[in-house]
Scaffold this active site. Structure first.
Site, mmCIF file in Angstrom:
data_model
loop_
_atom_site.group_PDB
_atom_site.id
_atom_site.type_symbol
_atom_site.label_atom_id
_atom_site.label_comp_id
_atom_site.label_asym_id
_atom_site.label_seq_id
_atom_site.Cartn_x
_atom_site.Cartn_y
_atom_site.Cartn_z
ATOM 1 C CG ASP A 41 -0.521 -0.170 2.414
ATOM 2 O OD1 ASP A 41 0.931 -0.199 2.628
ATOM 3 O OD2 ASP A 41 -1.156 0.150 3.373
ATOM 4 C CB SER A 42 4.630 1.779 -0.166
ATOM 5 O OG SER A 42 4.949 0.948 -1.077
ATOM 6 C CE LYS B 210 3.509 -6.086 3.481
ATOM 7 N NZ LYS B 210 3.048 -4.484 4.222
ATOM 8 C CD GLU C 133 1.311 -1.299 7.823
ATOM 9 O OE1 GLU C 133 1.024 -0.381 8.650
ATOM 10 O OE2 GLU C 133 1.429 -1.056 6.625
ATOM 11 C CG ASP D 200 0.657 -4.108 1.930
ATOM 12 O OD1 ASP D 200 0.727 -4.887 3.017
ATOM 13 O OD2 ASP D 200 1.146 -3.164 1.716
ATOM 14 C CD GLU E 64 8.366 0.260 7.100
ATOM 15 O OE1 GLU E 64 7.427 -0.636 6.512
ATOM 16 O OE2 GLU E 64 8.477 1.015 6.603
HETATM 17 O O1 KIV Z 1 3.655 -1.182 1.265
HETATM 18 C C1 KIV Z 1 4.730 -1.516 1.288
HETATM 19 O O2 KIV Z 1 5.553 -1.334 0.251
HETATM 20 C C2 KIV Z 1 5.493 -2.321 2.195
HETATM 21 C C3 KIV Z 1 6.535 -2.418 2.362
HETATM 22 C C4 KIV Z 1 7.534 -1.240 2.667
HETATM 23 C C5 KIV Z 1 7.157 -3.682 2.968
HETATM 24 O O3 KIV Z 1 4.612 -2.494 3.203
#
Ligand code: KIV
Length: 262
Positions: free
Chosen positions: A42-43, A111, A113, A81, A180
């Protein structure tokens, strides 16, 4: 590497896992030859959409980018994510949204968080055969402005909390964990005690794998975090190309006969 193969490997037998993010088909196609895991992170809210944080990323954005990336992948593990607000508060909502992402993107894993606070959501996904990669240490979804990105685990209290999170996500059934922006000392400790592969970003060379945001690796943005390494400076290469294009348009040397039709 396929996820089943990774799950069968003992942590101690894993060669460092090479992981990168992607948000479109053609980047994924290139990464697929070199990566074990490709993450639609989600970056992308920050590196594709220009937001200061990841908090405005929606489920639909992740699904659309996930579908694009899926088209470029033949062999790597595809992880997507779950964005903020889609899984933390209610395990049943987490399951509903996870099933939707999985069905529409055909990803291998999701994924999430968080640590102890989301253990119920992790458990319900795993119980329903949706593999979960966790993400502990700095959790960008908790960050409300770009000044709050920092190194975690410097105090004993924070160190204990991150270790507690690790144990929670392990027990809940996550198959691996992203760690992270923590001190190297804590990252090494986490790697020693973790039973699941630890993928570091701003962590330590002792991790079972490393992940970077591809736009950082390529040097596409004007700024990258300290823990990222620019292996290329695509920003300046793009500038050179665009400048040349502009000059050829102004001189009327583009399009030439190679670029026009008889
Ligand atoms: O959102 C993302 O790109 C991430 C990475 C930084 C691991 O979670």
């Amino acid at each position: 590497m396929k996820l089943n193969k990774l799950l069968l490997k003992k942590k101690s037998k894993i060669k460092p896992l090479v992981c990168l993010t992607a948000s479109n088909t053609y980047t994924a196609e290139i990464l697929d030859d070199f990566c074990d895991i490709i993450l639609v992170g989600d970056s992308l809210g920050m590196v594709v959409y220009g937001e200061k944080t990841t908090k405005k990323v929606s489920l639909d954005m992740m699904i659309n980018h996930g579908r694009a990336v899926r088209k470029g992948i033949k062999k790597s593990i595809l992880v997507i994510d779950m964005p903020k607000g889609t899984y933390e508060k209610s395990p049943s909502k987490a399951l509903k949204n996870a099933k939707k992402i999985k069905k529409l993107t055909n990803c291998d894993a999701l994924k999430l968080e968080g640590g102890h606070n989301i253990s119920k959501s992790i458990k319900i996904l795993v119980k329903n055969n949706i593999p979960v990669m966790s993400h502990i240490g700095l959790q960008p979804q908790n960050i409300s402005n770009n000044k709050k990105f920092r190194v975690m685990g410097r105090s004993i209290k924070e160190e204990k909390k991150i270790i507690y999170d690790l144990k929670s996500v392990e027990i809940s059934g996550s198959f691996s964990v992203v760690l992270e922006s923590v001190t190297k000392k804590l990252a090494n400790k986490i790697n020693k005690i973790s039973k699941i592969p630890v993928i570091g970003i701003g962590a330590s060379d002792k991790c079972d794998g490393q992940i970077l945001v591809t736009e950082d690796l390529l040097g596409l943005l004007d700024k990258s975090p300290k823990f990222a390494k620019n292996y290329e400076n695509l920003r300046s290469k793009i500038k050179i190309a665009v400048k040349k294009y502009r000059s050829e348009v102004l001189k009327r040397s583009f399009p030439s006969k190679n670029n026009t039709f008889k």
